[in-house]
Design an enzyme around this catalytic site. Structure first.
Site: not given
Length: 182
Positions: A9, A11
């Site tokens: 991922d 952020d």
């Protein structure tokens, strides 16, 4: 036989999540992430970014702005750490978004579309792979795609009980994954 990978991922996992980060000035790598990515790459893992970017659909920033930031991020990792991301997959959609981006798609996590595309494109064996994220949705998408090890990190969103239950590992940061991976 397929290749092993670490799905990432963005952020809250690679960078500090200030909320809809889309400008270079606002982008800060989480401490130690570059070095950790290099160690994972040196262990033979492909590094694959899988990121929801609903800020595009919400009109907070353009797809071009996202792509410019991503190019800078990719360049920075290579320049500073010798890290090359093997795949970059993003979902610009959001069900309540604007224009062409307003849609219920198969790529937005917790759906597994980005993972399935990467597995196909890069010949990845999900049974030898990891997903590192900061939300339950990251883990659900990985699980649907057959990714063996789901890792939740504390560097992003607050960890939920449900997320903790779904995770195979809960770590303070991506940096802490390196000793678990062979």
């Amino acid at each position: 036989m397929g290749k092993k990978a670490v799905f990432l991922d963005r952020d809250g996992t690679l960078n500090i999540d200030h909320g809809y980060v889309h400008q270079i000035d606002d982008f800060q790598f989480i401490e130690g992430v570059g070095k950790a990515l290099k160690q994972l790459q040196d262990k033979g893992y492909l590094l694959v970014l899988v990121t929801n970017q609903s800020g595009i659909a919400r009109g907070y920033f353009s797809e071009q702005q996202f792509q410019q930031l991503t190019e800078w991020m990719d360049w920075s990792l290579d320049e500073d750490y010798g890290v090359v991301l093997d795949g970059i997959y993003y979902c610009p959609h959001y069900p309540e978004g604007q224009g062409e981006y307003q849609q219920k798609c198969d790529c937005r996590k917790p759906k597994a579309g980005m993972f399935q595309q990467a597995i196909k494109d890069l010949n990845i064996d999900p049974a030898q792979s990891y997903m590192v994220g900061d939300k339950l949705e990251d883990l659900l998408a990985a699980e649907t795609a057959g990714v063996k090890t789901k890792v939740l990190v504390r560097t992003g969103k607050a960890i939920t009980a449900e997320g903790e239950k779904k995770a195979d590992l809960v770590l303070n940061s991506l940096v802490d994954l390196v000793p678990y991976v062979n």
